[in-house]
Design a protein around this motif. Sequence first.
Motif, PDB file in Angstrom:
ATOM      1  N   MET A 175       0.850  -1.176   0.000  1.00  0.00           N
ATOM      2  CA  MET A 175       0.000   0.000   0.000  1.00  0.00           C
ATOM      3  C   MET A 175       0.889   1.230   0.000  1.00  0.00           C
ATOM      4  O   MET A 175       1.904   1.255   0.674  1.00  0.00           O
ATOM      5  CB  MET A 175      -0.904  -0.007   1.233  1.00  0.00           C
ATOM      6  N   GLN A 176       0.497   2.195  -0.757  1.00  0.00           N
ATOM      7  CA  GLN A 176       1.219   3.452  -0.738  1.00  0.00           C
ATOM      8  C   GLN A 176       0.774   4.239   0.481  1.00  0.00           C
ATOM      9  O   GLN A 176      -0.315   4.031   1.002  1.00  0.00           O
ATOM     10  CB  GLN A 176       0.979   4.218  -2.030  1.00  0.00           C
ATOM     11  N   THR A 177       1.584   5.147   0.969  1.00  0.00           N
ATOM     12  CA  THR A 177       1.354   5.780   2.250  1.00  0.00           C
ATOM     13  C   THR A 177       0.334   6.909   2.199  1.00  0.00           C
ATOM     14  O   THR A 177       0.454   7.825   1.403  1.00  0.00           O
ATOM     15  CB  THR A 177       2.679   6.342   2.798  1.00  0.00           C
ATOM     16  N   LEU A 178      -0.684   6.784   3.051  1.00  0.00           N
ATOM     17  CA  LEU A 178      -1.657   7.830   3.328  1.00  0.00           C
ATOM     18  C   LEU A 178      -2.327   7.432   4.623  1.00  0.00           C
ATOM     19  O   LEU A 178      -2.771   6.289   4.773  1.00  0.00           O
ATOM     20  CB  LEU A 178      -2.712   7.942   2.225  1.00  0.00           C
ATOM     21  N   THR A 179      -2.378   8.335   5.568  1.00  0.00           N
ATOM     22  CA  THR A 179      -3.058   8.046   6.819  1.00  0.00           C
ATOM     23  C   THR A 179      -4.182   9.054   6.984  1.00  0.00           C
ATOM     24  O   THR A 179      -3.954  10.256   6.908  1.00  0.00           O
ATOM     25  CB  THR A 179      -2.086   8.150   8.014  1.00  0.00           C
ATOM     26  N   THR A 180      -5.367   8.546   7.199  1.00  0.00           N
ATOM     27  CA  THR A 180      -6.538   9.385   7.416  1.00  0.00           C
ATOM     28  C   THR A 180      -7.511   8.611   8.281  1.00  0.00           C
ATOM     29  O   THR A 180      -7.334   7.430   8.523  1.00  0.00           O
ATOM     30  CB  THR A 180      -7.180   9.809   6.073  1.00  0.00           C
ATOM     31  N   SER A 181      -8.534   9.272   8.741  1.00  0.00           N
ATOM     32  CA  SER A 181      -9.568   8.561   9.496  1.00  0.00           C
ATOM     33  C   SER A 181     -10.931   9.097   9.084  1.00  0.00           C
ATOM     34  O   SER A 181     -11.061  10.231   8.633  1.00  0.00           O
ATOM     35  CB  SER A 181      -9.363   8.720  11.008  1.00  0.00           C
ATOM     36  N   ALA A 182     -11.914   8.258   9.225  1.00  0.00           N
ATOM     37  CA  ALA A 182     -13.291   8.638   8.939  1.00  0.00           C
ATOM     38  C   ALA A 182     -14.180   7.797   9.840  1.00  0.00           C
ATOM     39  O   ALA A 182     -13.869   6.651  10.140  1.00  0.00           O
ATOM     40  CB  ALA A 182     -13.627   8.384   7.472  1.00  0.00           C
ATOM     41  N   HIS A 183     -15.255   8.384  10.279  1.00  0.00           N
ATOM     42  CA  HIS A 183     -16.202   7.663  11.125  1.00  0.00           C
ATOM     43  C   HIS A 183     -17.237   6.973  10.251  1.00  0.00           C
ATOM     44  O   HIS A 183     -17.859   7.606   9.402  1.00  0.00           O
ATOM     45  CB  HIS A 183     -16.907   8.617  12.095  1.00  0.00           C
ATOM     46  N   LEU A 184     -17.398   5.682  10.454  1.00  0.00           N
ATOM     47  CA  LEU A 184     -18.459   4.959   9.765  1.00  0.00           C
ATOM     48  C   LEU A 184     -19.780   5.319  10.424  1.00  0.00           C
ATOM     49  O   LEU A 184     -19.863   5.441  11.645  1.00  0.00           O
ATOM     50  CB  LEU A 184     -18.235   3.455   9.857  1.00  0.00           C
ATOM     51  N   GLU A 185     -20.799   5.481   9.625  1.00  0.00           N
ATOM     52  CA  GLU A 185     -22.145   5.770  10.100  1.00  0.00           C
ATOM     53  C   GLU A 185     -23.082   4.683   9.580  1.00  0.00           C
ATOM     54  O   GLU A 185     -22.735   3.964   8.635  1.00  0.00           O
ATOM     55  CB  GLU A 185     -22.598   7.152   9.597  1.00  0.00           C
ATOM     56  N   PRO A 186     -24.265   4.554  10.163  1.00  0.00           N
ATOM     57  CA  PRO A 186     -25.181   3.506   9.696  1.00  0.00           C
ATOM     58  C   PRO A 186     -25.519   3.600   8.203  1.00  0.00           C
ATOM     59  O   PRO A 186     -25.811   2.581   7.576  1.00  0.00           O
ATOM     60  CB  PRO A 186     -26.438   3.722  10.555  1.00  0.00           C
ATOM     61  N   ASP A 187     -25.452   4.792   7.622  1.00  0.00           N
ATOM     62  CA  ASP A 187     -25.788   4.938   6.203  1.00  0.00           C
ATOM     63  C   ASP A 187     -24.565   4.883   5.284  1.00  0.00           C
ATOM     64  O   ASP A 187     -24.666   5.175   4.101  1.00  0.00           O
ATOM     65  CB  ASP A 187     -26.559   6.239   5.962  1.00  0.00           C
ATOM     66  N   THR A 188     -23.414   4.485   5.819  1.00  0.00           N
ATOM     67  CA  THR A 188     -22.207   4.348   4.999  1.00  0.00           C
ATOM     68  C   THR A 188     -22.440   3.293   3.920  1.00  0.00           C
ATOM     69  O   THR A 188     -23.017   2.242   4.195  1.00  0.00           O
ATOM     70  CB  THR A 188     -21.002   3.956   5.871  1.00  0.00           C
TER      71      THR A 188
ATOM     72  N   LEU B 222     -17.882  12.177   1.772  1.00  0.00           N
ATOM     73  CA  LEU B 222     -16.542  11.637   1.587  1.00  0.00           C
ATOM     74  C   LEU B 222     -16.611  10.202   1.103  1.00  0.00           C
ATOM     75  O   LEU B 222     -17.403   9.412   1.607  1.00  0.00           O
ATOM     76  CB  LEU B 222     -15.774  11.683   2.921  1.00  0.00           C
ATOM     77  N   ASP B 223     -15.804   9.877   0.126  1.00  0.00           N
ATOM     78  CA  ASP B 223     -15.622   8.498  -0.317  1.00  0.00           C
ATOM     79  C   ASP B 223     -14.145   8.162  -0.217  1.00  0.00           C
ATOM     80  O   ASP B 223     -13.295   8.998  -0.515  1.00  0.00           O
ATOM     81  CB  ASP B 223     -16.038   8.305  -1.780  1.00  0.00           C
ATOM     82  N   VAL B 224     -13.862   6.941   0.194  1.00  0.00           N
ATOM     83  CA  VAL B 224     -12.504   6.424   0.164  1.00  0.00           C
ATOM     84  C   VAL B 224     -12.524   5.262  -0.823  1.00  0.00           C
ATOM     85  O   VAL B 224     -13.359   4.368  -0.711  1.00  0.00           O
ATOM     86  CB  VAL B 224     -12.048   5.931   1.554  1.00  0.00           C
ATOM     87  N   ALA B 225     -11.640   5.293  -1.788  1.00  0.00           N
ATOM     88  CA  ALA B 225     -11.590   4.227  -2.796  1.00  0.00           C
ATOM     89  C   ALA B 225     -10.273   3.479  -2.662  1.00  0.00           C
ATOM     90  O   ALA B 225      -9.206   4.079  -2.644  1.00  0.00           O
ATOM     91  CB  ALA B 225     -11.725   4.806  -4.196  1.00  0.00           C
ATOM     92  N   PHE B 226     -10.375   2.168  -2.551  1.00  0.00           N
ATOM     93  CA  PHE B 226      -9.214   1.303  -2.549  1.00  0.00           C
ATOM     94  C   PHE B 226      -9.113   0.707  -3.950  1.00  0.00           C
ATOM     95  O   PHE B 226     -10.058   0.077  -4.421  1.00  0.00           O
ATOM     96  CB  PHE B 226      -9.352   0.188  -1.510  1.00  0.00           C
ATOM     97  N   ILE B 227      -8.002   0.905  -4.605  1.00  0.00           N
ATOM     98  CA  ILE B 227      -7.772   0.380  -5.943  1.00  0.00           C
ATOM     99  C   ILE B 227      -6.970  -0.908  -5.797  1.00  0.00           C
ATOM    100  O   ILE B 227      -5.886  -0.919  -5.215  1.00  0.00           O
ATOM    101  CB  ILE B 227      -6.984   1.387  -6.817  1.00  0.00           C
ATOM    102  N   ALA B 228      -7.526  -1.991  -6.313  1.00  0.00           N
ATOM    103  CA  ALA B 228      -6.874  -3.299  -6.190  1.00  0.00           C
ATOM    104  C   ALA B 228      -6.591  -3.850  -7.581  1.00  0.00           C
ATOM    105  O   ALA B 228      -7.498  -4.040  -8.386  1.00  0.00           O
ATOM    106  CB  ALA B 228      -7.763  -4.253  -5.406  1.00  0.00           C
ATOM    107  N   ARG B 229      -5.339  -4.083  -7.832  1.00  0.00           N
ATOM    108  CA  ARG B 229      -4.903  -4.634  -9.116  1.00  0.00           C
ATOM    109  C   ARG B 229      -4.764  -6.148  -8.994  1.00  0.00           C
ATOM    110  O   ARG B 229      -4.714  -6.693  -7.883  1.00  0.00           O
ATOM    111  CB  ARG B 229      -3.574  -4.006  -9.508  1.00  0.00           C
ATOM    112  N   PRO B 230      -4.692  -6.848 -10.111  1.00  0.00           N
ATOM    113  CA  PRO B 230      -4.476  -8.293 -10.051  1.00  0.00           C
ATOM    114  C   PRO B 230      -3.265  -8.626  -9.160  1.00  0.00           C
ATOM    115  O   PRO B 230      -2.258  -7.920  -9.161  1.00  0.00           O
ATOM    116  CB  PRO B 230      -4.205  -8.667 -11.520  1.00  0.00           C
ATOM    117  N   GLY B 231      -3.417  -9.669  -8.371  1.00  0.00           N
ATOM    118  CA  GLY B 231      -2.365 -10.069  -7.444  1.00  0.00           C
ATOM    119  C   GLY B 231      -2.595  -9.588  -6.022  1.00  0.00           C
ATOM    120  O   GLY B 231      -1.842  -9.925  -5.121  1.00  0.00           O
TER     121      GLY B 231
END
Length: 80
Positions: free
Chosen positions: A1-14, A40-49
């Motif tokens: 994973m490339q470096t980024l640190t953040t936080s977000a609160h999950l809510e029931p409507d997430t 806010l959206d957080v997107a995880f990009i997953a490549r083959p492997g």
Amino acid sequence: MQTLTTSAHLEPDTTARVSRFAPTVDDEGFVSLRIGGAQLDVAFIARPGTADTLRAIARAAEEAATVLDRLTDTASEGAA
């Protein structure tokens, strides 16, 4: 994973959404796991492997949900 640190609160409507991006001549394709809400959206990009990494994240999320269930059960018992 490339470096980024953040936080977000999950809510029931997430929301969570998976999008598939098919391979092209110049790219091997990937999937996007997007988790978010109204602001806010957080997107995880997953490549083959990286399927095992996604599975590890899923296991950790399931474990976290189980801990939250136990916390809720304990709080309910204390209120009774």
